[in-house]
Scaffold this motif. Sequence first.
Motif, short mmCIF file in Angstrom:
data_model
loop_
_atom_site.label_atom_id
_atom_site.label_comp_id
_atom_site.label_asym_id
_atom_site.label_seq_id
_atom_site.Cartn_x
_atom_site.Cartn_y
_atom_site.Cartn_z
N PHE A 31 -10.80 22.16 -21.57
CA PHE A 31 -10.68 23.02 -20.41
C PHE A 31 -11.47 22.64 -19.34
O PHE A 31 -11.15 22.80 -18.08
CB PHE A 31 -10.87 24.56 -20.94
CG PHE A 31 -9.82 25.11 -21.79
CD1 PHE A 31 -8.63 25.65 -21.21
CD2 PHE A 31 -10.06 25.05 -23.09
CE1 PHE A 31 -7.78 25.94 -22.07
CE2 PHE A 31 -9.11 25.58 -23.98
CZ PHE A 31 -7.92 26.14 -23.69
N TRP A 35 -9.75 21.98 -15.63
CA TRP A 35 -10.20 22.70 -14.31
C TRP A 35 -10.98 21.60 -13.46
O TRP A 35 -10.82 22.09 -12.29
CB TRP A 35 -10.67 23.76 -14.96
CG TRP A 35 -9.84 25.10 -15.34
CD1 TRP A 35 -9.72 25.34 -16.61
CD2 TRP A 35 -8.95 25.76 -14.55
NE1 TRP A 35 -8.56 26.35 -16.75
CE2 TRP A 35 -8.02 26.58 -15.68
CE3 TRP A 35 -8.42 25.92 -13.36
CZ2 TRP A 35 -7.08 27.57 -15.03
CZ3 TRP A 35 -7.44 26.48 -12.94
CH2 TRP A 35 -6.80 27.36 -13.67
N SER A 72 -3.43 26.34 -19.20
CA SER A 72 -4.42 26.80 -20.01
C SER A 72 -4.07 28.04 -20.97
O SER A 72 -4.44 28.13 -22.33
CB SER A 72 -5.60 27.71 -19.18
OG SER A 72 -6.46 26.78 -18.45
N GLY A 76 -4.69 27.57 -24.89
CA GLY A 76 -5.32 28.59 -25.34
C GLY A 76 -4.63 29.33 -26.76
O GLY A 76 -5.09 29.69 -27.81
N TRP A 97 -15.36 33.84 -20.57
CA TRP A 97 -14.10 33.46 -19.72
C TRP A 97 -13.17 34.48 -19.38
O TRP A 97 -12.81 34.32 -18.31
CB TRP A 97 -13.50 32.18 -20.37
CG TRP A 97 -14.58 31.18 -20.40
CD1 TRP A 97 -15.13 30.44 -21.39
CD2 TRP A 97 -15.14 30.26 -19.24
NE1 TRP A 97 -16.16 29.67 -21.01
CE2 TRP A 97 -16.07 29.45 -19.48
CE3 TRP A 97 -14.66 30.33 -17.81
CZ2 TRP A 97 -16.69 28.34 -18.76
CZ3 TRP A 97 -15.42 29.47 -17.01
CH2 TRP A 97 -16.57 28.78 -17.55
#
Lengths: 196, 101
Positions: A31, A35, A72, A76, A97
């Motif tokens: 992640f 990002w 994401s 996830g 988060w």
Amino acid sequence: METTFTEQDSLRVITEMIENSKAKIRDNGFFYLLWGWLVLIASLSNFILLIIDYDKAWLPWPILMTGGGIASGIAGYRLGKRIKVRTFFDTAMIYLWYGFLATLFIILFTAAKGNVSWVVTNALIIALYGLGTFVSGGILNFKPLIWGGIFSWVIAIVTLFIPDLYSLLAVALSIVVAYLIPGYMLKSRFNKNSHV
Amino acid sequence: MFKELDPLLHSQLRLQVMSLLVGVESAEFTYLLEETGATRGNLSVQITKLKDAGYIDVNKSFRNNYPLTTCKITPKGVKAFEKYVEALQEYLKLDKKSRSS
């Protein structure tokens, strides 16, 4: 077999099992890298588009951030299906988060309403993702993330004193330090550990 | 005075399960199976015993049409585990003393 189970055996069992289940860094940095690269590309392309005087220079942001959000979400969901044990660290990360996301939307909404200037918004967003890496670093006990978070806070203040155009380069720099470098370090650590 | 060791915890597999669960929020049956190296049947029996004692919560659900069993230690289980460790420490202290005298 249970009759020969001694107190020394008990101690051995407890030590072994706690060793097995204790929080190992299982984060492969995915992640942070996702990002990190998206924000880096968005900020640099925004900077270049402004220089060449393109009237929709902000366009990389909504496109790349929406793409990142979808990627994401899928990653996830897949990760959630794969893990067999959930530690308190996992739960802390999830809440952190989600809280980050909620705060980000509030800041963006406030900015879109025109209540806050984009310069301040920019500084707040940098400070917010600095908080994200700082707390993650604390949870994982991973210093590069903690330093990345502190670096982002410094950059957030710096952007208030430099021309708007250059604040995009400041974002690019902070994302390299706070996300990409720790992300690659987590990745190499994860790969090393998984071969043992 | 030497404290009695909780017989429910003083068994290899049940102690393994409790030691694994005490450090995490929840764990799947397959995780416990891998970490303890026990057989499916034996683990299932011991988990039921721990559940009946109120030491763990067992949640049964489905994931991708496959049954999914998740275990979680209860506050009562944590207390029992701590008491067991305390008693064990006391025992080891006594053992050390008796050896040195």
